[in-house]
Enzyme design. Structure first.
Site, mmCIF file in Angstrom:
data_model
loop_
_atom_site.group_PDB
_atom_site.id
_atom_site.type_symbol
_atom_site.label_atom_id
_atom_site.label_comp_id
_atom_site.label_asym_id
_atom_site.label_seq_id
_atom_site.Cartn_x
_atom_site.Cartn_y
_atom_site.Cartn_z
ATOM 1 N N ARG A 76 11.795 5.574 4.149
ATOM 2 C CA ARG A 76 12.014 7.021 4.119
ATOM 3 C C ARG A 76 12.652 7.506 5.418
ATOM 4 O O ARG A 76 13.421 8.468 5.416
ATOM 5 C CB ARG A 76 10.697 7.736 3.834
ATOM 6 C CG ARG A 76 10.199 7.514 2.400
ATOM 7 C CD ARG A 76 8.743 7.877 2.238
ATOM 8 N NE ARG A 76 8.489 9.266 2.553
ATOM 9 C CZ ARG A 76 7.263 9.790 2.695
ATOM 10 N NH1 ARG A 76 6.196 9.012 2.537
ATOM 11 N NH2 ARG A 76 7.110 11.053 2.972
ATOM 12 N N ARG B 105 0.852 -1.190 0.000
ATOM 13 C CA ARG B 105 0.000 0.000 0.000
ATOM 14 C C ARG B 105 0.889 1.242 0.000
ATOM 15 O O ARG B 105 1.113 1.873 1.035
ATOM 16 C CB ARG B 105 -0.947 -0.032 1.199
ATOM 17 C CG ARG B 105 -2.002 -1.126 1.081
ATOM 18 C CD ARG B 105 -2.907 -1.202 2.286
ATOM 19 N NE ARG B 105 -2.196 -1.724 3.453
ATOM 20 C CZ ARG B 105 -2.784 -1.978 4.621
ATOM 21 N NH1 ARG B 105 -4.075 -1.746 4.783
ATOM 22 N NH2 ARG B 105 -2.083 -2.453 5.634
ATOM 23 N N ASP C 249 2.467 4.902 -0.349
ATOM 24 C CA ASP C 249 1.960 6.214 0.069
ATOM 25 C C ASP C 249 1.814 7.150 -1.117
ATOM 26 O O ASP C 249 2.301 6.878 -2.227
ATOM 27 C CB ASP C 249 2.930 6.847 1.070
ATOM 28 C CG ASP C 249 2.903 6.169 2.424
ATOM 29 O OD1 ASP C 249 1.868 5.568 2.770
ATOM 30 O OD2 ASP C 249 3.919 6.255 3.142
#
Length: 244
Positions: free
Chosen positions: A197, A49, A51
């Site tokens: 990230r 999923r 972002d």
């Protein structure tokens, strides 16, 4: 009939993979295209999923149809109906009823691209993270090895992460320079929300010489979100491949 898709997309125009009320999603675009093809409203399940703003080179998804449509026709028809959205079906095939794009996955591979030069990107705007200060890729790779293995990754986990546990096994985290870019490649069975990230922002500190490998290891051991480096933009992140 259960269909398995492999697709690539530019995440820039989307609120993410998952269907949401606040804007277009990759999942929603696919479900709209399938409805135009088959007349049926189905749910598409993705392996990851991603972002808002995160791209994919090899996302995998599945859906079920009552109709029996040849996989090549599914691929070509969906590519037609997806236009002009930047989503392309690379491969469509039949799968057995036990296959699940998300839960059957045994490995996920991500790439983060850093453009490390003084001048900003023109052609790759929105597809790399631009860092104008020099970074030492070798120092970043050395620091990254402290994160490989089975750990409690609370430090690198977003507050809104829905995973049941912060404990994950990171199989690989490699950092290397490729001309003007620094690439970070990460492999694991699954990842926490914003984990890569968060890694990247922390490793940038090592690349600038502000942190040592020991600092990265200490941040991991602290299990404290406040010890994480800055979370980097989604622009440079790509879901490259999913293993089954």
């Amino acid at each position: 009939m259960r269909y398995r898709l492999t697709l690539e997309y530019d995440g820039g125009p989307f609120v993410g993979w998952q269907r949401q009320d606040n804007g277009p999603s990759v999942q929603g675009a696919l479900e709209d295209a399938i409805e135009k093809l088959s007349g049926a409203r189905v749910t598409v399940t993705g392996a990851g999923r991603t972002d808002a703003g995160v791209h994919a080179l090899g996302q995998v998804a599945h859906f079920d149809l009552e109709k029996d449509i040849a996989p090549d026709k599914v691929r070509d028809a969906l590519n037609h109906f997806l236009r002009p959205a930047p989503v392309v079906i690379l491969d469509a095939r039949l799968a057995d009823g036990e296959f699940h794009a998300r839960f059957s996955a045994t490995g996920r591979h991500y790439l983060y691209r850093i453009l490390n030069r003084r001048s900003p990107p023109a052609l790759d705007a929105g597809h790399v993270w631009h860092v104008p200060v020099p970074l030492d890729a070798q120092a970043m790779h050395h620091a990254a090895q402290a994160l490989v293995g089975n750990h409690d990754f609370t430090t690198f986990r977003a507050a809104e992460c829905q995973a049941q546990s912060p404990v994950k096994t990171l199989d690989r985290l490699d950092v290397f320079r490729r001309d003007e870019e620094i690439h970070i490649e990460a492999s694991a069975r699954s990842f926490l929300h914003h984990q890569i990230r968060s890694f990247t922002g922390t490793l940038k500190l090592a690349g600038e010489g502000k942190w040592t490998a020991r600092d990265v290891a200490d941040a991991l051991a602290a299990r404290d979100r406040g010890r994480c480096g800055p979370v980097t933009p989604p622009d440079g992140l790509y879901l490259v491949r999913v293993d089954y």
